[in-house]
Design a protein around this motif. Structure first.
Motif, PDB file in Angstrom:
ATOM      1  N   GLY A 308     -20.275  70.021 -33.270  1.00 57.60           N
ATOM      2  CA  GLY A 308     -21.209  69.029 -33.769  1.00 57.60           C
ATOM      3  C   GLY A 308     -21.243  67.780 -32.916  1.00 57.60           C
ATOM      4  N   LYS A 309     -21.720  66.711 -33.531  1.00 62.71           N
ATOM      5  CA  LYS A 309     -21.870  65.446 -32.831  1.00 62.71           C
ATOM      6  C   LYS A 309     -20.513  64.759 -32.664  1.00 62.71           C
ATOM      7  CE  LYS A 309     -25.470  63.112 -33.944  1.00 62.71           C
ATOM      8  NZ  LYS A 309     -26.435  62.235 -34.664  1.00 62.71           N
ATOM      9  N   VAL A 310     -20.367  64.048 -31.548  1.00 63.43           N
ATOM     10  CA  VAL A 310     -19.122  63.335 -31.290  1.00 63.43           C
ATOM     11  C   VAL A 310     -18.988  62.204 -32.303  1.00 63.43           C
ATOM     12  CG1 VAL A 310     -17.819  62.010 -29.586  1.00 63.43           C
ATOM     13  CG2 VAL A 310     -19.225  63.931 -28.863  1.00 63.43           C
ATOM     14  N   PRO A 311     -17.824  62.037 -32.937  1.00 64.18           N
ATOM     15  CA  PRO A 311     -17.695  61.031 -33.994  1.00 64.18           C
ATOM     16  C   PRO A 311     -17.642  59.615 -33.432  1.00 64.18           C
ATOM     17  CG  PRO A 311     -15.581  62.051 -33.595  1.00 64.18           C
ATOM     18  CD  PRO A 311     -16.579  62.798 -32.745  1.00 64.18           C
ATOM     19  N   VAL A 312     -17.887  58.680 -34.302  1.00 65.09           N
ATOM     20  CA  VAL A 312     -17.731  57.254 -34.005  1.00 65.09           C
ATOM     21  C   VAL A 312     -16.450  56.791 -34.705  1.00 65.09           C
ATOM     22  CG1 VAL A 312     -18.713  54.954 -34.283  1.00 65.09           C
ATOM     23  CG2 VAL A 312     -20.205  56.904 -33.769  1.00 65.09           C
ATOM     24  N   ILE A 313     -15.453  56.434 -33.925  1.00 64.10           N
ATOM     25  CA  ILE A 313     -14.126  56.088 -34.438  1.00 64.10           C
ATOM     26  C   ILE A 313     -13.940  54.584 -34.279  1.00 64.10           C
ATOM     27  CG2 ILE A 313     -11.655  56.563 -34.268  1.00 64.10           C
ATOM     28  CD1 ILE A 313     -12.427  59.193 -32.868  1.00 64.10           C
ATOM     29  N   GLU A 314     -13.949  53.871 -35.390  1.00 63.48           N
ATOM     30  CA  GLU A 314     -13.859  52.414 -35.367  1.00 63.48           C
ATOM     31  C   GLU A 314     -12.430  51.947 -35.568  1.00 63.48           C
ATOM     32  OE1 GLU A 314     -18.281  51.168 -37.011  1.00 63.48           O
ATOM     33  OE2 GLU A 314     -16.582  51.158 -38.398  1.00 63.48           O
ATOM     34  N   GLY A 315     -12.165  50.776 -35.027  1.00 68.39           N
ATOM     35  CA  GLY A 315     -10.852  50.160 -35.152  1.00 68.39           C
ATOM     36  C   GLY A 315     -10.942  48.669 -34.877  1.00 68.39           C
ATOM     37  N   THR A 316      -9.798  48.053 -34.680  1.00 71.31           N
ATOM     38  CA  THR A 316      -9.708  46.617 -34.412  1.00 71.31           C
ATOM     39  C   THR A 316      -9.252  46.420 -32.972  1.00 71.31           C
ATOM     40  OG1 THR A 316      -9.147  46.159 -36.716  1.00 71.31           O
ATOM     41  CG2 THR A 316      -8.643  44.453 -35.100  1.00 71.31           C
ATOM     42  N   LEU A 317     -10.008  45.652 -32.219  1.00 68.63           N
ATOM     43  CA  LEU A 317      -9.680  45.315 -30.838  1.00 68.63           C
ATOM     44  C   LEU A 317      -8.999  43.954 -30.823  1.00 68.63           C
ATOM     45  CD1 LEU A 317      -9.939  46.216 -27.854  1.00 68.63           C
ATOM     46  CD2 LEU A 317     -12.085  44.930 -27.769  1.00 68.63           C
ATOM     47  N   ILE A 318      -7.800  43.885 -30.238  1.00 70.50           N
ATOM     48  CA  ILE A 318      -6.982  42.674 -30.241  1.00 70.50           C
ATOM     49  C   ILE A 318      -6.742  42.241 -28.801  1.00 70.50           C
ATOM     50  CG2 ILE A 318      -4.811  41.625 -30.993  1.00 70.50           C
ATOM     51  CD1 ILE A 318      -4.580  43.863 -33.059  1.00 70.50           C
ATOM     52  N   GLN A 319      -6.930  40.965 -28.559  1.00 73.31           N
ATOM     53  CA  GLN A 319      -6.669  40.390 -27.233  1.00 73.31           C
ATOM     54  C   GLN A 319      -5.546  39.361 -27.345  1.00 73.31           C
ATOM     55  OE1 GLN A 319      -8.889  37.088 -25.590  1.00 73.31           O
ATOM     56  NE2 GLN A 319      -9.564  38.395 -23.894  1.00 73.31           N
ATOM     57  N   LEU A 320      -4.559  39.464 -26.445  1.00 74.30           N
ATOM     58  CA  LEU A 320      -3.457  38.509 -26.361  1.00 74.30           C
ATOM     59  C   LEU A 320      -3.549  37.783 -25.026  1.00 74.30           C
ATOM     60  CD1 LEU A 320      -0.492  40.712 -27.688  1.00 74.30           C
ATOM     61  CD2 LEU A 320      -1.984  39.195 -28.987  1.00 74.30           C
ATOM     62  N   ARG A 321      -3.696  36.452 -25.092  1.00 71.62           N
ATOM     63  CA  ARG A 321      -3.769  35.634 -23.882  1.00 71.62           C
ATOM     64  C   ARG A 321      -2.545  34.721 -23.842  1.00 71.62           C
ATOM     65  NH1 ARG A 321      -8.924  34.573 -25.682  1.00 71.62           N
ATOM     66  NH2 ARG A 321      -8.450  32.364 -25.880  1.00 71.62           N
ATOM     67  N   PRO A 322      -1.588  34.999 -22.939  1.00 65.16           N
ATOM     68  CA  PRO A 322      -0.399  34.134 -22.845  1.00 65.16           C
ATOM     69  C   PRO A 322      -0.759  32.743 -22.369  1.00 65.16           C
ATOM     70  CG  PRO A 322      -0.037  36.263 -21.791  1.00 65.16           C
ATOM     71  CD  PRO A 322      -1.501  36.160 -22.070  1.00 65.16           C
ATOM     72  N   GLY A 323       0.118  31.789 -22.693  1.00 65.49           N
ATOM     73  CA  GLY A 323      -0.127  30.413 -22.283  1.00 65.49           C
ATOM     74  C   GLY A 323      -0.020  30.205 -20.787  1.00 65.49           C
ATOM     75  N   ARG A 324       0.742  31.063 -20.120  1.00 67.07           N
ATOM     76  CA  ARG A 324       0.866  30.936 -18.665  1.00 67.07           C
ATOM     77  C   ARG A 324      -0.392  31.463 -18.005  1.00 67.07           C
ATOM     78  NH1 ARG A 324       6.435  33.958 -17.604  1.00 67.07           N
ATOM     79  NH2 ARG A 324       5.791  33.569 -15.444  1.00 67.07           N
ATOM     80  N   ARG A 325      -0.957  30.688 -17.124  1.00 68.46           N
ATOM     81  CA  ARG A 325      -2.264  31.028 -16.548  1.00 68.46           C
ATOM     82  C   ARG A 325      -2.204  32.217 -15.607  1.00 68.46           C
ATOM     83  NH1 ARG A 325      -4.993  25.116 -15.051  1.00 68.46           N
ATOM     84  NH2 ARG A 325      -4.998  24.297 -17.207  1.00 68.46           N
ATOM     85  N   GLU A 326      -1.034  32.466 -14.978  1.00 71.88           N
ATOM     86  CA  GLU A 326      -0.980  33.557 -14.012  1.00 71.88           C
ATOM     87  C   GLU A 326      -0.940  34.926 -14.670  1.00 71.88           C
ATOM     88  OE1 GLU A 326       3.252  32.116 -14.738  1.00 71.88           O
ATOM     89  OE2 GLU A 326       1.255  31.243 -14.424  1.00 71.88           O
ATOM     90  N   LEU A 327      -0.763  34.982 -15.985  1.00 70.63           N
ATOM     91  CA  LEU A 327      -0.723  36.251 -16.701  1.00 70.63           C
ATOM     92  C   LEU A 327      -2.112  36.607 -17.207  1.00 70.63           C
ATOM     93  CD1 LEU A 327       2.557  35.818 -18.773  1.00 70.63           C
ATOM     94  CD2 LEU A 327       2.263  36.973 -16.580  1.00 70.63           C
ATOM     95  N   THR A 328      -2.486  37.857 -17.022  1.00 68.63           N
ATOM     96  CA  THR A 328      -3.791  38.331 -17.480  1.00 68.63           C
ATOM     97  C   THR A 328      -3.725  38.701 -18.961  1.00 68.63           C
ATOM     98  OG1 THR A 328      -3.226  40.586 -16.803  1.00 68.63           O
ATOM     99  CG2 THR A 328      -4.363  39.185 -15.190  1.00 68.63           C
ATOM    100  N   PRO A 329      -4.858  38.700 -19.656  1.00 68.67           N
ATOM    101  CA  PRO A 329      -4.845  39.064 -21.079  1.00 68.67           C
ATOM    102  C   PRO A 329      -4.437  40.513 -21.289  1.00 68.67           C
ATOM    103  CG  PRO A 329      -6.856  37.882 -20.495  1.00 68.67           C
ATOM    104  CD  PRO A 329      -6.180  38.222 -19.211  1.00 68.67           C
ATOM    105  N   MET A 330      -3.854  40.767 -22.430  1.00 69.10           N
ATOM    106  CA  MET A 330      -3.472  42.119 -22.845  1.00 69.10           C
ATOM    107  C   MET A 330      -4.390  42.549 -23.977  1.00 69.10           C
ATOM    108  SD  MET A 330       0.114  43.498 -24.498  1.00 69.10           S
ATOM    109  CE  MET A 330       1.055  43.091 -23.045  1.00 69.10           C
ATOM    110  N   TRP A 331      -4.847  43.800 -23.902  1.00 69.24           N
ATOM    111  CA  TRP A 331      -5.777  44.327 -24.884  1.00 69.24           C
ATOM    112  C   TRP A 331      -5.109  45.442 -25.676  1.00 69.24           C
ATOM    113  CZ3 TRP A 331     -10.595  42.199 -25.623  1.00 69.24           C
ATOM    114  CH2 TRP A 331     -11.047  41.322 -24.626  1.00 69.24           C
TER     115      TRP A 331
END
Length: 486
Positions: A308-331
């Protein structure tokens, strides 16, 4: 199995804590011995030798000299190669042991793959190419070995303690996502049967790294009391819920809304939650969450044969941005919708505790010698792996009663802060009080073996390395199309 362990705990409720811990350890050791169906005495003594040896396990033959081991070095190789143990029953025994207690009473599990590297074992079947990280950037290598999928319960606080609950070796014909789904399904069932999780309790949090297909896992584990939370790569694209169609517009209903691209900050609009939190050494982190986010799936790769049709699977997307600028966000993506702020905080903090599993892997390899034996048969490797898991469980049970047998250059540690390696140093005295169900060895005469100078007429076959795909099946439609046009 679960009822017997519960009876042991209930009988010791009125006893002092030390005596209760000793009885739990003795009961677990009896249950482990009953799970050994072939060469039971030697296999049990081999696990004790791992726990009672003075230092790190460097070779398997050296364990025959450790306290608690009464047989020769040939007996341990014979037990691993020709012995037998009931893994299904052993899983129940390990799952019946009390889990680490969190303040909110919620169970947190971590899933990860650890490789037993065997690059030179050409006669060992079932080897696959395992990714090994290098020291420099893009310095990873693919080395032949046996990958094992571990499931462990995480502990609260800054600690290196985890509770390994299950281990499954991934074979060349296995689908890693389906194996992990079956593994988590069985672990959840055992935790429910043991009374660790009851109907009405909050769902169990399962955290994993970016190598897992968390969306497909959420689909396969629908209906179970599990909330999956995994890191996703920074180039992923998720879709918001579609906007309602204008009145009078025909056609099918929309499935995908506006996209959110993790690599483009312009699309990070209209979050459902925005706040701050504490993340250990990284200090304050900015937490942003979007509700009902789903990836746009297609009938490709793992979903190629989906009916059948491919399902749509929903969830919660969370982003973590550290205070240190040289670190990239984590998803992070979690398989839960309409999550409140306490739920989101519990999810991303549980993911940060996932890295405790790396300490467990290092302890298994560098101290207990999990990858030390040069075994040929994968079944023997499975037996050795479960002996190591039972050894870790015994260390958890012995932690409240183990004395701090520290070396002269080590600092004293209270019983509540002792590491697994520190508890192992004092396990020999605990073993003497808990006793052993293994029988003493009987005198015998060793066999003559193969005559000296005679050639080996039954050479072991050589096996290829890597995954095996069914004939005519391509991993993706794109690759199949490229092969046709090329």
């Amino acid at each position: 199995m679960a009822s017997s362990m519960t009876q042991i705990r209930n009988r010791g409720d009125s006893l002092p804590e030390a005596e209760q811990a000793r009885r739990q350890l003795a009961g677990f050791r009896d249950q482990v011995y009953r799970c050994l169906t072939g060469r039971a005495d030697e296999l049990f003594e081999l696990a004790d030798a791992v726990l009672c040896s003075g230092g790190p396990v460097r070779d398997l033959a050296g364990l025959s000299l450790a306290p608690g081991h009464q047989r020769g070095h040939g007996a341990m190789y014979d037990a691993l190669n020709a012995g037998a143990l009931d893994i299904a029953r052993l899983r129940w025994a390990v799952g019946s042991v009390p889990l680490p207690a969190w303040p909110d009473g919620r169970i947190r599990l971590a899933v990860d793959v650890c490789a037993w590297l065997r690059p030179g074992a050409r006669t060992s079947p079932g080897r696959m190419f395992c990714h090994v990280h290098g020291r420099g950037r893009n310095a990873g290598q693919m080395i032949p070995g046996w990958p094992y999928s571990f499931v462990a319960a995480l502990s609260p606080g800054a600690t290196s303690w985890t509770a390994p609950l299950d281990a499954v070796r991934l074979g060349p014909d296995d689908d890693a996502t389906e194996v992990t789904a079956a593994q988590l399904r069985e672990v959840a069932g055992r935790l429910t049967a043991a009374g660790h999780w009851r109907p009405g309790d909050p769902d169990i949090i399962v955290v994993m790294d970016a190598g897992y297909d968390v969306v497909r896992l959420a689909w396969l584990l629908t209906g179970l009391p599990l909330v999956l939370c995994a890191r996703v790569r920074s180039n992923r694209v998720f879709c918001r819920p579609p906007a309602p169609k204008p009145p009078g517009m025909g056609g099918p209903a929309r499935q995908h809304g506006t996209p959110l691209r993790c690599a483009h900050p312009v699309t990070w609009t209209a979050p459902a939650l925005a706040g701050e939190g504490r993340a250990g050494r990284h200090g304050t982190v900015a937490v942003t969450a979007w509700d009902r986010m789903h990836p746009k799936l297609s009938k490709d790769s793992a979903w190629e044969h989906h009916p059948g049709k491919v399902p749509v699977i929903e969830g919660t997307l969370i982003q973590l941005r550290p205070g240190r600028r040289e670190l990239t966000p984590m998803w992070l993506w979690a398989s839960v919708t309409a999550a409140a702020e306490p739920e989101i905080t519990a999810l991303w903090q549980a993911y940060l505790r996932r890295f405790d599993l790396e300490h467990t892997f290092r302890f298994l390899k560098q101290t207990l010698g999990w990858n030390t034996p040069k075994l040929r048969d994968p079944a023997a490797a499975d037996r050795w792996t479960w002996l190591i898991i039972t050894a870790c469980t015994q260390l958890r049970l012995a932690a409240p009663i183990a004395a701090d047998r520290r070396l002269p250059w080590q600092r004293p540690q209270p019983a509540s802060t002792m590491t697994p390696a520190r508890v192992r140093q004092g396990f020999r005295a605990v073993r003497d009080t808990a006793g052993t169900p293994a029988a003493p060895p009987k005198p015998c005469t060793p066999g003559p073996g193969r005559p000296q100078g005679s050639p080996n007429r039954h050479k072991a076959p050589r096996h290829d390395v890597g995954k095996r795909y069914p004939k005519g099946k391509h991993r993706t439609k794109r690759r199949a199309k490229a092969a046709q046009t090329g």
